[in-house]
Write an enzyme that holds these catalytic residues in place. Structure first.
Site, PDB file in Angstrom:
ATOM      1  N   GLY A 120     -15.428  20.118 -22.877  1.00  0.00           N
ATOM      2  CA  GLY A 120     -15.900  21.293 -22.145  1.00  0.00           C
ATOM      3  C   GLY A 120     -17.160  21.074 -21.339  1.00  0.00           C
ATOM      4  N   GLY A 134     -17.507  18.954 -18.709  1.00  0.00           N
ATOM      5  CA  GLY A 134     -17.228  18.437 -17.361  1.00  0.00           C
ATOM      6  C   GLY A 134     -17.515  19.455 -16.252  1.00  0.00           C
ATOM      7  N   CYS A 150     -14.447  21.550 -15.406  1.00  0.00           N
ATOM      8  CA  CYS A 150     -13.726  21.919 -16.609  1.00  0.00           C
ATOM      9  C   CYS A 150     -13.952  23.391 -16.901  1.00  0.00           C
ATOM     10  CB  CYS A 150     -14.308  21.046 -17.723  1.00  0.00           C
ATOM     11  SG  CYS A 150     -13.957  21.639 -19.334  1.00  0.00           S
TER      12      CYS A 150
HETATM   13  P1  5GP Z   1     -18.197  15.376 -14.994  1.00  0.00           P
HETATM   14  O1  5GP Z   1     -18.816  14.007 -14.909  1.00  0.00           O
HETATM   15  O2  5GP Z   1     -17.529  15.772 -13.711  1.00  0.00           O
HETATM   16  O3  5GP Z   1     -19.163  16.409 -15.486  1.00  0.00           O
HETATM   17  O4  5GP Z   1     -17.081  15.280 -16.133  1.00  0.00           O
HETATM   18  C1  5GP Z   1     -15.986  14.408 -16.037  1.00  0.00           C
HETATM   19  C2  5GP Z   1     -15.061  14.644 -17.215  1.00  0.00           C
HETATM   20  O5  5GP Z   1     -14.532  15.957 -17.216  1.00  0.00           O
HETATM   21  C3  5GP Z   1     -13.827  13.782 -17.249  1.00  0.00           C
HETATM   22  O6  5GP Z   1     -14.064  12.460 -17.626  1.00  0.00           O
HETATM   23  C4  5GP Z   1     -12.941  14.541 -18.235  1.00  0.00           C
HETATM   24  O7  5GP Z   1     -13.254  14.230 -19.574  1.00  0.00           O
HETATM   25  C5  5GP Z   1     -13.321  15.980 -17.975  1.00  0.00           C
HETATM   26  N1  5GP Z   1     -12.283  16.664 -17.190  1.00  0.00           N
HETATM   27  C6  5GP Z   1     -11.693  16.248 -16.054  1.00  0.00           C
HETATM   28  N2  5GP Z   1     -10.782  17.138 -15.629  1.00  0.00           N
HETATM   29  C7  5GP Z   1     -10.777  18.143 -16.521  1.00  0.00           C
HETATM   30  C8  5GP Z   1     -10.027  19.355 -16.647  1.00  0.00           C
HETATM   31  O8  5GP Z   1      -9.211  19.716 -15.817  1.00  0.00           O
HETATM   32  N3  5GP Z   1     -10.288  20.112 -17.745  1.00  0.00           N
HETATM   33  C9  5GP Z   1     -11.209  19.742 -18.680  1.00  0.00           C
HETATM   34  N4  5GP Z   1     -11.369  20.525 -19.747  1.00  0.00           N
HETATM   35  N5  5GP Z   1     -11.945  18.625 -18.590  1.00  0.00           N
HETATM   36  C10 5GP Z   1     -11.731  17.839 -17.524  1.00  0.00           C
END
Ligand code: 5GP
Length: 346
Positions: free
Chosen positions: A177, A179, A182
């Site tokens: 949660g 991301g 996300c």
């Molecule tokens: P960020 O670096 O953009 O904050 O986080 C990346 C991470 O978000 C990814 O490696 C993955 O674990 C998570 N993530 C990617 N797409 C989704 C999604 O559609 N739903 C959720 N719950 N997490 C996601």
């Protein structure tokens, strides 16, 4: 019902306290690490930053751009087998993870690719790493790929980090949660503050000689330094790497002085409606979309962004007096803060 009352922290809740040191310049610090993995005994040396296994950033082009810096890429799982086979024949593949979920199709495709080319790193990624089925699949993939480094998640607590490492994972992927694209927390109310998740999982994993990858929630280079400070061995980034030439995704152009220039680029979660329409022809009835679609500013080649992250980390290390990345957790003292910075000109 139970309430945990000890404070849990996100990157935004802390700053890193500076410490006296004899380091004079950023060039004196070393941001590479060498790991020996618990199940394979393999050694890897490099800059332990990983582009997320999202189809926008976990690309072959990102792997090419990251290679000179020793950084890694978790390739997204939607590449056809033929293209993966071609890629895993190249030298660049030594810093790349082959990503899978836990469907029979994913496992069959991996077995097919592995019959043609060596795959030395596997990222097993599901939204909820707490299911028994996931644990059993990690065991199976470990049995069938004895010589591959396995990263598995997502989880956020120490007991599950231990269970996954005992089941065969070398690295646990920590973050639910957190991301940037996300929506799990809005939709389900489930999650765990990212920095505390990393601290607790690192403590559990390191006790078993396993490793930890902090996944999601980094918004600026300082957050990467905080994740390493909390005990992460690897840091995975999605949003911070979005919008570059090496990404895949629709680019929006605007006419400026009669010329068409790139201004924005699409970025979306892997369980967003955009991704589900692209790969599954729609959102399944039983499954709500847990990701969103945004447009980020187009930023050109990723090299400058990666160098900015590396520079920020080197600078953080001089402030805390750490010569090597390995020393960072020992040299880190977090201070709880009410605000991160001066916002007067925002
Ligand atoms: P960020 O670096 O953009 O904050 O986080 C990346 C991470 O978000 C990814 O490696 C993955 O674990 C998570 N993530 C990617 N797409 C989704 C999604 O559609 N739903 C959720 N719950 N997490 C996601």
């Amino acid at each position: 019902m139970h309430i945990e009352t000890d404070p849990k922290l996100d990157f935004k809740d802390v700053l890193i306290r500076p410490k006296r040191s004899t380091l004079n310049s950023r060039s004196e610090v070393d941001i590479s690490r060498t790991f020996r993995f618990v199940h394979t005994g393999h050694e890897w040396t490099g800059f332990p930053l990983i582009a997320a296994n999202m189809d926008t950033v976990g690309t072959f082009s990102m792997a090419q751009a990251f290679a000179p810096f020793g950084a890694m890429v978790a390739l997204h799982k939607h590449y056809p087998a033929e293209r993966l086979i071609e890629f895993f024949r190249t030298d660049v593949s030594k810093n790349a993870f082959y990503s899978i979920g836990i469907t029979a199709e994913d496992l069959d495709k991996l077995a097919f690719v592995r019959r043609q080319v060596p795959v030395t790193k596997i990222c097993m990624d599901v939204a909820n790493g707490y299911s028994e089925q996931f644990l059993q699949t990690v065991k199976r993939v470990r049995d069938e790929n004895k010589d591959a480094v396995i990263m598995a998640g997502a989880i956020v607590t120490g007991e599950m980090a231990e269970a996954l490492i005992l089941a065969g994972a070398d690295i646990v992927k920590v973050g639910i949660g957190s991301g940037s694209v996300c929506t799990t927390r809005d939709l389900t109310g489930v999650g765990y503050p990212q920095l505390s998740a990393v601290i607790e999982c690192a403590d559990a994993a390191h006790g078993l000689r396993g490793h930890v990858c902090s996944d999601g929630g980094c918004t600026v280079p300082g957050d990467v330094a905080k994740a390493f400070g909390g005990g992460a061995d690897f840091v995975m980034l999605g949003g911070m790497l979005a919008g570059h030439d090496e990404c895949e995704g629709r680019v929006r152009h605007e006419l400026r002085d009669g010329e068409s220039v790139a201004v924005g680029m699409e970025f979306y979660g892997m369980s967003s409606e955009t991704a589900m329409h692209k790969y599954h022809g729609g959102v399944a009835d039983y499954r709500a979309s847990e990701g969103k679609t945004v447009e980020v500013t187009y930023r050109g080649p990723v090299k400058a962004t990666l160098q900015g992250i590396m520079g920020g980390l080197r600078s953080a290390m001089t402030y805390m007096g750490a010569t090597r990345l390995k020393e960072v957790p020992k040299r880190t003292t977090f201070v709880l803060v009410g605000a991160q910075r001066n916002t007067v000109f925002d």
